[in-house]
Design an enzyme around this catalytic site. Structure first.
Site, short mmCIF file in Angstrom:
data_model
loop_
_atom_site.label_atom_id
_atom_site.label_comp_id
_atom_site.label_asym_id
_atom_site.label_seq_id
_atom_site.Cartn_x
_atom_site.Cartn_y
_atom_site.Cartn_z
CG ASP A 1 6.39 20.64 9.94
OD1 ASP A 1 5.78 19.56 9.91
OD2 ASP A 1 7.38 20.81 10.67
CG LEU A 2 9.40 17.95 8.31
CD1 LEU A 2 9.71 16.54 8.81
CD2 LEU A 2 10.63 18.85 8.53
NE ARG B 1 -7.40 4.60 5.19
CZ ARG B 1 -6.90 5.70 5.68
NH1 ARG B 1 -7.35 6.15 6.82
NH2 ARG B 1 -5.99 6.36 5.05
NE ARG C 1 -0.11 10.41 9.87
CZ ARG C 1 -0.45 9.36 9.15
NH1 ARG C 1 -1.67 8.90 9.18
NH2 ARG C 1 0.42 8.77 8.36
N PRO C 2 1.52 16.78 10.93
CG PRO C 2 3.32 17.95 11.86
CD PRO C 2 2.48 16.71 12.04
CB CYS D 1 -4.80 6.37 10.49
SG CYS D 1 -5.40 4.94 9.59
CG ASP E 1 2.58 1.65 9.56
OD1 ASP E 1 2.19 2.56 10.30
OD2 ASP E 1 2.74 1.79 8.32
CB VAL F 1 7.19 6.96 14.63
CG1 VAL F 1 6.92 7.63 13.28
CG2 VAL F 1 8.47 6.14 14.56
NE ARG G 1 0.70 12.25 6.78
CZ ARG G 1 0.77 13.50 7.20
NH1 ARG G 1 -0.32 14.15 7.52
NH2 ARG G 1 1.93 14.11 7.29
CE LYS H 1 -1.79 1.83 3.98
NZ LYS H 1 -1.57 3.27 4.06
CG ASN H 2 2.48 2.69 3.51
OD1 ASN H 2 1.30 2.98 3.31
ND2 ASN H 2 2.97 2.54 4.73
C1 UD1 Z 1 4.14 6.90 6.26
C2 UD1 Z 1 3.27 5.69 6.07
C3 UD1 Z 1 2.67 5.24 7.41
C4 UD1 Z 1 3.77 5.06 8.44
C5 UD1 Z 1 4.68 6.28 8.52
C6 UD1 Z 1 5.88 6.07 9.42
C7 UD1 Z 1 2.42 5.98 3.82
C8 UD1 Z 1 1.25 6.23 2.93
N1 UD1 Z 1 2.20 6.00 5.14
O1 UD1 Z 1 3.29 7.94 6.74
O2 UD1 Z 1 1.98 4.02 7.20
O3 UD1 Z 1 3.18 4.85 9.71
O4 UD1 Z 1 5.17 6.60 7.21
O5 UD1 Z 1 6.60 4.96 9.03
O6 UD1 Z 1 3.51 5.72 3.36
N2 UD1 Z 1 6.07 14.72 10.50
C9 UD1 Z 1 6.21 16.06 10.80
N3 UD1 Z 1 6.14 16.94 9.76
C10 UD1 Z 1 5.95 16.55 8.47
C11 UD1 Z 1 5.82 15.17 8.18
C12 UD1 Z 1 5.88 14.27 9.23
O7 UD1 Z 1 6.38 16.44 11.95
O8 UD1 Z 1 5.88 17.41 7.56
C13 UD1 Z 1 6.13 13.74 11.61
C14 UD1 Z 1 4.79 13.00 11.78
O9 UD1 Z 1 3.86 13.75 12.52
C15 UD1 Z 1 5.23 11.75 12.48
C16 UD1 Z 1 6.62 11.49 11.87
O10 UD1 Z 1 7.04 12.73 11.31
O11 UD1 Z 1 5.34 11.96 13.86
C17 UD1 Z 1 6.63 10.41 10.80
O12 UD1 Z 1 5.74 10.77 9.77
P1 UD1 Z 1 6.01 10.37 8.25
O13 UD1 Z 1 7.27 9.57 8.15
O14 UD1 Z 1 5.89 11.59 7.42
O15 UD1 Z 1 4.78 9.42 7.98
P2 UD1 Z 1 3.80 9.43 6.74
O16 UD1 Z 1 4.58 9.68 5.48
O17 UD1 Z 1 2.63 10.28 7.05
#
Ligand code: UD1
Length: 415
Positions: free
Chosen positions: A122-123, A394, A119-120, A114, A302, A324, A90, A22-23
């Site tokens: 900003d990055l 999902r 889950r911001p 989810c 996950d 995480v 997302r 999926k990812n």
């Molecule tokens: C992806 C996966 C999800 C998995 C996660 C971590 C997909 C579709 N989903 O989610 O299944 O649980 O990786 O392995 O691939 N963060 C920030 N700012 C940002 C982006 C992220 O602070 O701009 C934080 C998030 O809040 C979280 C951490 O970084 O605490 C990890 O998030 P991220 O690696 O971005 O996860 P996703 O890509 O959303």
């Protein structure tokens, strides 16, 4: 609304095949928006998130044929206003990075998905900004625009999977060279880079903590095979370990799921790695251990809820540390309904194993929490009813059919 009814206490035996990731498929579908020409994608899992992404691609004008493979042609896409459907998943936010490769101004709803933390994004935005874009918000919709998109050096404060993917997407057609430092190194990042490179992109270093992208003028059609879903593989491995029995789990890249393999061995389950499959055997009652979630190659967040389901009926006490996401213990309350003894303080859960979980009425609070409850139901004494199973759909293709194939008793019913 549908729910699962599970009659627990049966060991799982036999063999089961793992679907495409999926990812991986979600970013690769978003990436197809960058490509003028036909892309043929194999091993696409039939998941509700995938269908949402397909609908979104069609909204922008993608020509998509669904068959054994997915054929996508985004040659003639249009720039369109933000679509409400994007709020449902997302990964829809990855469409922004891809569209920035085609259009100078893109609008998108803030992403959903989810509820496991803030889950911001900003990055993601920091990355777009480094490439020369500016953004503004209005009524939950974000607009990102630029005059020229130019490669730059970008440091990620956390190795975010989504931000790494989005910046890769935005930079493959940008001018010059982009370097992403402290980026995510998950196998899904490598799969996305392989897909884009096969379409003519120039991405080096995917799978390491620094990715270098040399912008190219255009991408062309390609074929790609999605990697197996490591989280689905881990879920079935834990299901066998928890219920007892012996299963061959096929279409698995063992290296991708190493932390789960090693943790299972730590708790005395037998795990044999083969070229394309893994064999798991256990008597179902395992000693407890501690887990700490981390970015890849650490223990996957996950898999946390799913592992906790096994720990809930393990021997002794184990500690779960979730580093995480800040709100990923929603399943604990549901496990308590089944007799689990778990206390949570901040990002730490203390799991005191009980002799037996008892069937109960519970509900999935997110995708992986839902999968964990399915495992608990399979291990428990009596009948477990799981509501809100749309979360499970999902990320798991035909989960109940695969469990039945292994001898588990689970039905999907309308409630
Ligand atoms: C992806 C996966 C999800 C998995 C996660 C971590 C997909 C579709 N989903 O989610 O299944 O649980 O990786 O392995 O691939 N963060 C920030 N700012 C940002 C982006 C992220 O602070 O701009 C934080 C998030 O809040 C979280 C951490 O970084 O605490 C990890 O998030 P991220 O690696 O971005 O996860 P996703 O890509 O959303």
């Amino acid at each position: 609304m549908e729910k699962f009814i599970i009659e627990g206490g049966r060991p799982l035996n036999g063999s089961v095949g793992i679907s495409g990731s999926k990812n991986s498929v979600l970013p690769i579908l978003a990436a197809s928006l960058l490509i003028k020409g036909k892309c043929t994608i194999y091993n696409v899992p039939h998941l509700s998130d995938v269908y949402t992404m397909i609908d979104l691609l069609r909204y922008y004008g993608a020509d998509i044929k669904e068959g054994i493979a997915l054929e996508i042609d985004c040659t003639d896409i249009d720039n369109r206003p933000a679509n409400d459907k994007a709020k449902n998943i997302r990964a829809s936010f990855l469409i922004v990075g891809a569209l920035l490769g085609r259009f100078k101004k893109v609008s998108m709803h803030m992403p959903g998905g989810c509820s496991i933390g803030l889950r911001p994004v900003d990055l993601h935005l920091k990355g777009f900004c480094c490439l020369g874009a500016v953004h503004s918000f209005e009524k939950g919709i974000i607009t990102i625009e630029y005059d020229r998109l130019r490669g730059n050096e970008i440091y990620l404060d956390f190795p975010s999977v989504g931000a790494t993917e989005n910046i890769m997407l935005a930079s493959v057609l940008a001018e010059g060279t982009t370097v992403i430092s402290n980026c995510a190194i998950e196998p899904e990042i490598v799969d996305l880079a392989d897909f884009l490179n096969s379409a003519g992109a120039d991405i080096k270093g995917a799978g390491s903590d620094t990715i270098v992208i040399n912008g190219t003028d255009a991408l062309h059609g390609t074929e790609h095979n999605i990697i197996p879903d490591r989280i689905e593989a881990g879920t079935f491995m834990l299901a066998v370990a928890g219920t007892g029995g012996c299963c061959r789990i096929k279409n698995v890249i063992c290296d991708h799921i190493k932390p789960v393999i090693l943790k299972l061995r730590e708790i005395d389950a037998e795990v044999k790695e083969e070229d394309n499959s893994v064999i798991v055997a256990s008597d179902g009652r395992l000693p407890n251990t501690d887990i700490k979630t981390m970015p890849y190659p650490g223990f996957p967040t996950d898999m946390q809820a799913i592992f906790m389901s096994i720990m809930a009926k393990g021997i002794g006490t184990g500690i779960v540390n979730e580093t995480v996401f800040e709100n990923r213990f929603m399943h604990v309350g549901e496990l308590a309904r089944m007799g689990a003894n778990i206390t949570v303080e901040g990002r730490t859960a203390v799991v005191k194993g009980v002799d037996m979980l008892k069937g109960a009425n519970v509900k999935a609070t997110d995708l992986r929490a839902g999968a964990g409850l399915v495992l608990s139901g399979l291990c428990a004494e009596g009948i477990t009813e799981i509501g809100e199973i749309q979360y499970i759909d999902r990320g798991y293709e035909k989960i109940e059919e695969k469990i039945r194939q292994l001898g588990g008793k689970i039905e999907r019913v309308r409630s």
